[in-house]
Design a protein around this motif. Structure first.
Motif, short mmCIF file in Angstrom:
data_model
loop_
_atom_site.label_atom_id
_atom_site.label_comp_id
_atom_site.label_asym_id
_atom_site.label_seq_id
_atom_site.Cartn_x
_atom_site.Cartn_y
_atom_site.Cartn_z
N THR A 1 12.66 42.85 32.15
CA THR A 1 13.56 42.36 33.21
C THR A 1 13.38 40.87 33.51
N ASP A 2 12.38 40.25 32.90
CA ASP A 2 12.17 38.82 33.11
C ASP A 2 13.23 38.00 32.37
N THR A 3 13.60 36.88 32.95
CA THR A 3 14.48 35.91 32.28
C THR A 3 13.61 34.71 31.90
N VAL A 4 13.37 34.57 30.61
CA VAL A 4 12.40 33.59 30.12
C VAL A 4 13.12 32.34 29.61
N LEU A 5 12.76 31.20 30.18
CA LEU A 5 13.24 29.91 29.70
C LEU A 5 12.13 29.25 28.89
N TYR A 6 12.50 28.65 27.78
CA TYR A 6 11.52 28.11 26.84
C TYR A 6 11.70 26.61 26.70
N CYS A 7 10.58 25.87 26.79
CA CYS A 7 10.55 24.41 26.52
C CYS A 7 9.94 24.19 25.15
N ALA B 1 8.79 18.27 35.28
CA ALA B 1 10.07 18.53 35.94
C ALA B 1 10.50 19.98 35.74
N ALA B 2 10.28 20.51 34.54
CA ALA B 2 10.62 21.92 34.28
C ALA B 2 9.75 22.85 35.10
N VAL B 3 8.46 22.54 35.21
CA VAL B 3 7.53 23.39 35.97
C VAL B 3 7.94 23.47 37.43
N TRP B 4 8.24 22.33 38.05
CA TRP B 4 8.61 22.34 39.47
C TRP B 4 9.97 22.97 39.69
N LEU C 1 15.15 25.33 28.18
CA LEU C 1 15.16 24.32 29.23
C LEU C 1 14.52 23.04 28.71
N LEU C 2 15.28 21.94 28.70
CA LEU C 2 14.80 20.63 28.25
C LEU C 2 14.89 19.67 29.43
N THR C 3 13.78 19.01 29.75
CA THR C 3 13.79 18.06 30.87
C THR C 3 13.19 16.72 30.48
N PRO C 4 13.63 16.12 29.37
CA PRO C 4 13.01 14.86 28.94
C PRO C 4 13.33 13.72 29.87
N THR D 1 18.34 17.98 30.95
CA THR D 1 18.59 16.69 31.59
C THR D 1 19.17 15.74 30.54
N ILE D 2 19.56 14.54 30.99
CA ILE D 2 20.33 13.63 30.14
C ILE D 2 19.47 12.45 29.68
N THR D 3 19.46 12.22 28.38
CA THR D 3 18.99 10.98 27.78
C THR D 3 19.99 10.58 26.70
N GLU D 4 19.84 9.39 26.16
CA GLU D 4 20.79 8.95 25.12
C GLU D 4 20.74 9.85 23.90
N SER D 5 19.54 10.23 23.47
CA SER D 5 19.42 11.08 22.28
C SER D 5 19.93 12.49 22.55
N ILE D 6 19.70 13.02 23.76
CA ILE D 6 20.23 14.33 24.12
C ILE D 6 21.75 14.33 24.01
N CYS D 7 22.38 13.29 24.50
CA CYS D 7 23.84 13.23 24.52
C CYS D 7 24.45 13.02 23.14
N GLU D 8 23.64 12.65 22.16
CA GLU D 8 24.14 12.57 20.78
C GLU D 8 24.47 13.95 20.24
N LEU D 9 23.73 14.97 20.68
CA LEU D 9 23.89 16.32 20.12
C LEU D 9 24.46 17.32 21.11
N LEU D 10 24.22 17.14 22.40
CA LEU D 10 24.65 18.12 23.39
C LEU D 10 25.76 17.56 24.26
N GLU D 11 26.75 18.40 24.55
CA GLU D 11 27.86 18.01 25.40
C GLU D 11 27.96 19.02 26.53
N ASP D 12 28.15 18.52 27.75
CA ASP D 12 28.18 19.39 28.92
C ASP D 12 29.33 20.38 28.85
N ARG D 13 28.97 21.66 29.09
CA ARG D 13 29.90 22.78 29.09
C ARG D 13 30.57 23.01 27.74
#
Length: 354
Positions: free
Chosen positions: A161-167, A179-182, A240-243, A265-277
């Motif tokens: 029943t746990d929902t596990v997020l992985y970094c 940031a992910a921990v908090w 979950l990525l929080t760079p 979260t957003i960085t320049e390299s993240i936005c090269e590969l990931l697009e919101d929604r």
């Protein structure tokens, strides 16, 4: 006409990060590529490495150096007849750019960059555009599990029943696991089923363990130390990525290949590969509360989560496979060595915007 790679001497550093290890292992598996590992960073050892490479380079057509020390050894040990392909290890520094520009004045050096962010950084600081190539690290799809392994989850203390997020990022300052921990600490108060799984590899491991010691419910978190982050995807329900800064592209691509929905979260390299929604839910505000809220949004809409993970994995199939990466390196090697054919696709076609 299909060309094989020119005879290539690959020089890699003594200590490898995940991205360099993945790329050099894939290239080293080719029969026309010979890999040479530097022994350590001591000056005497680097001099001996340069001396040894003199003989090995006699039968090579091209040299590929990973990192600044490997480039220095390649310049010192291979003479002036061989062109050099250089790949930075980590994000390039201003000091590296200055030294690289100086070396390009008397050696035939070409640069491959794992991200367009790194390529832009080099070009805007004086590295010639025609000497740079964008080659993002490719994913070995067979090594990234897409299903859910209940045995592994139970072994690491997670219930059905746990929902596990992985970094899956290495524990570095840039990855900012704090940031992910908090964020999960806040989320766990109202949604106690959420758990956080961390890949326990990296220089910042001790600091993260100290942060976990200050959380209210330490059972919410699990650090698993392993050689590779890939097997841990089998225990996760999401990523979950929080760079804080730019992180290795291979880690982002691996998360996309896992078939798990991503919050980042957003960085320049993240936005090269990931697009919101489209391929992920992105968090513009880097606060634990905003991150936790985005995680709730993701799991509140199963249809959206499924669409995100499906599109992300499709992007990897189309653009980020290991085979695609090797083909791009082959094209660069052929172009640099002068053996490129008319049927090869052009290399330096993507402009850099101002």
């Amino acid at each position: 006409m299909v060309l094989k790679m020119p005879n290539t001497l690959l020089i890699k550093p003594h200590t490898l990060d995940l991205e360099t290890d993945r790329v050099t292992t894939a290239l080293g598996s080719r029969p026309d590529v010979r890999a040479y590992s530097l022994r350590d960073d001591a000056t005497a050892c680097l001099i001996r490495d340069a001396w040894k490479l003199r003989k090995q380079s006699e039968t090579s057509t091209i040299v590929h150096a990973f990192g600044g020390k490997a480039l220095a050894v390649a310049i010192a040990g291979t003479g002036t007849r061989l062109p050099i392909v250089f790949t930075p290890v980590g994000f390039p520094s201003r000091q590296l750019v200055g030294w690289l520009r100086a070396a390009m004045g008397y050696r035939d050096i070409y640069v491959t960059c794992p991200s367009d962010t790194a390529r832009r950084f080099l070009v805007t600081r004086g590295v010639p555009l025609e000497r740079t190539h964008l080659i993002r690290p490719g994913v070995d799809l067979k090594s990234v599990p897409t299903g859910r392994n209940e045995r592994l989850r139970a072994e690491w203390g997670f219930s059905n029943t746990d929902t596990v997020l992985y970094c899956p990022l290495e524990m570095t300052r840039a990855a900012d696991h704090t940031a992910a921990v908090w964020a999960i600490s806040i989320l766990n108060i109202i949604r106690p089923e959420f758990r956080l799984l961390l890949w326990g590899n990296g220089k910042n491991l001790a600091n993260i363990k100290e942060v976990l010691g200050r959380t209210i419910d330490q059972a919410t978190f699990r650090i698993v130390e392993s050689d590779s982050p890939d097997p841990l995807f089998a225990a996760a329900d999401g990523v979950l990525l929080t760079p804080l800064e730019n992180v290795p592209m291979v880690s982002i691509a691996g998360a996309m290949a896992s078939g798990k929905p991503i919050v980042s979260t957003i960085t320049e390299s993240i936005c090269e590969l990931l697009e919101d929604r489209h391929t992920a839910l992105l968090v513009a505000e880097r606060t634990p509360r905003a991150i936790a809220h985005r995680v709730i949004d993701l799991f509140a809409d199963p249809t959206l989560a499924w669409k995100l993970q499906d599109r992300a994995r499709a992007e990897v199939y189309d653009h980020l496979t290991q085979a695609k990466m090797l083909e791009l390196f082959r094209q660069v090697y052929a172009s640099v060595s002068g053996s490129v054919s008319e049927t090869d696709s052009p290399i330096l076609t993507k402009p850099i915007e101002a």
